[in-house]
Design an enzyme around this catalytic site. Sequence first.
Site, PDB file in Angstrom:
ATOM      1  NE  ARG A  34      -3.289   2.355   3.016  1.00  0.00           N
ATOM      2  CZ  ARG A  34      -3.029   3.098   4.094  1.00  0.00           C
ATOM      3  NH1 ARG A  34      -2.066   2.748   4.926  1.00  0.00           N
ATOM      4  NH2 ARG A  34      -3.730   4.184   4.349  1.00  0.00           N
ATOM      5  NE  ARG A  75      -4.794  15.663   7.744  1.00  0.00           N
ATOM      6  CZ  ARG A  75      -4.467  14.625   8.497  1.00  0.00           C
ATOM      7  NH1 ARG A  75      -4.092  14.807   9.746  1.00  0.00           N
ATOM      8  NH2 ARG A  75      -4.486  13.406   7.999  1.00  0.00           N
ATOM      9  CE  LYS A 221      -8.803   4.686   3.624  1.00  0.00           C
ATOM     10  NZ  LYS A 221      -7.675   5.676   3.607  1.00  0.00           N
ATOM     11  CB  THR A 282      -7.242   0.898  11.431  1.00  0.00           C
ATOM     12  OG1 THR A 282      -7.701   1.345  10.157  1.00  0.00           O
ATOM     13  CG2 THR A 282      -6.711   2.093  12.209  1.00  0.00           C
TER      14      THR A 282
HETATM   15 MG    MG Z   1      -8.967   6.953   7.514  1.00  0.00          MG
END
Ligand code: MG
Length: 483
Positions: A34, A75, A221, A282
């Site tokens: 990845r 962010r 995702k 994750t």
């Molecule tokens: Mg993420």
Amino acid sequence: MTSRRTKIVATLGPASSSPEVLEKMIVAGLDVARLNFSHGTPDEHRARAQLVRDIAAKHGRFVALLGDLQGPKIRIAKFANKRIELAEGDSFRFSVTHPRDAGTQEVVGIDYPDLVKDCSVGDELLLDDGRVVMRVDNSTADELHCTVLIGGPLSDNKGINRRGGGLTAPALTAKDKADIKLAADMDLDYLAVSFPRDAADMELARRLRDEAGSSAWLIAKIERAEAVADDEALDGLIRASDGVMVARGDLGVEIGDAELVGIQKKIILHARRNNKVVITATQMMESMIQNPMPTRAEVSDVANAVLDYTDAVMLSAESAAGEYPVEAIKAMARVCVGAEKHPTSIKSGHRLGQRFERSDESTALAAMYTANHFPGVKAIISLTESGYTPLIMSRIRSSVPIFAFSPHRDTQARVAMFRGVQTIPFDPAALPADKVSQSAVDELLKRNIVNVGDWVILTKGDTYHGTGGTNTMKILRVGDSLT
Ligand code: MG
Ligand code: G6P
């Protein structure tokens, strides 16, 4: 060839970019590398991709490359002194007009103009993957005023989520659009789209991918609360994609960690029913960033995903920035093989009582039903153009290995992601029609995958080119003269 069925995706980064480490990772069982477009330069990604392809070729391995788009992660801006420390009960503000590099103990800038519009009084905001939590008390035209519920350090550019989801930033940023072109140029096999809200986001990504001339399969995702709000939303997103990732970091922040295990099981099940590939990601081996051994809890987490029948388990910081990238792959490989011995990994109730929709689907699933019920069957050969026939096969729980026979480089790499599927380069069009079965079985014999007397199932179509044509299943006995 390995007997492990569950595939391993590992993120490349500073800890895994030297030829020596990468080679050890590939030998240890890396199936998909990845490239995280949130970090690194295009030149770094190109160099890593080239190394992966060179080393894999040297070892006769097939490793797929996955580019992961950064997406619209929202962010905060920067602090004048890099970081502050917040305590429970403190007041804090987010401002769309405050200077971007001058955050203080009381206020920080944010690059997301709709923040004020998207949030209401009483909402909870989660900073830095939920390490700091705040409640919105009131808002002005350009600021949110909050109270800190859980304090802690807060530093430059940390991510911000809203509990329950609902921040509306569109899924593809200008940088993502440029990275789709980069992915096309690098001939990547998979492209992961971050924070898609619905099928429309995936359709846009697909159009941009086509325009860029890429054939990468698109992975959605699943990391927003709205993506898992109900079956309709989830299935819509799954159907618009070639595969999905259970992106547990942001998803866990938005829906709460207690919901995560159940949602993971649901996403995996729904992906498989729709003939899509699925990655579980994750913090799977998080403590291996610093330690050569996983914790028992991490072992259980990886094993649980294997029992859920994920196609692949993924390493993030463990392999990109950790001290033990090779050990992390070895540990994952070991745990996968162990969990695959459990009886639930072998018995299938896949789509019992449901209708099939296509002839290739019917043939592929019939082949698996036969393989699971006829103990003499030691391998399945699927002649495939795109990988689609073996993909459907591998949606079913089984311990019989599936071999994707294809002449195409991109298909050979792509199937590295599918559970239980390995590839053998093979061009049926280069052979007389009556030699195809014999030559295909000989490839397995040559590799000691089967022995004389074993049974093998072979699927194919009436023509040698074009995807979707599988309509034939043969049951062949190794050693017989085959046509
Ligand atoms: Mg993420
Ligand atoms: C190869 C075979 C064909 C088959 C096709 C299926 O080309 O020679 O007979 O129809 O693969 O490809 P698919 O992409 O649908 O798995």
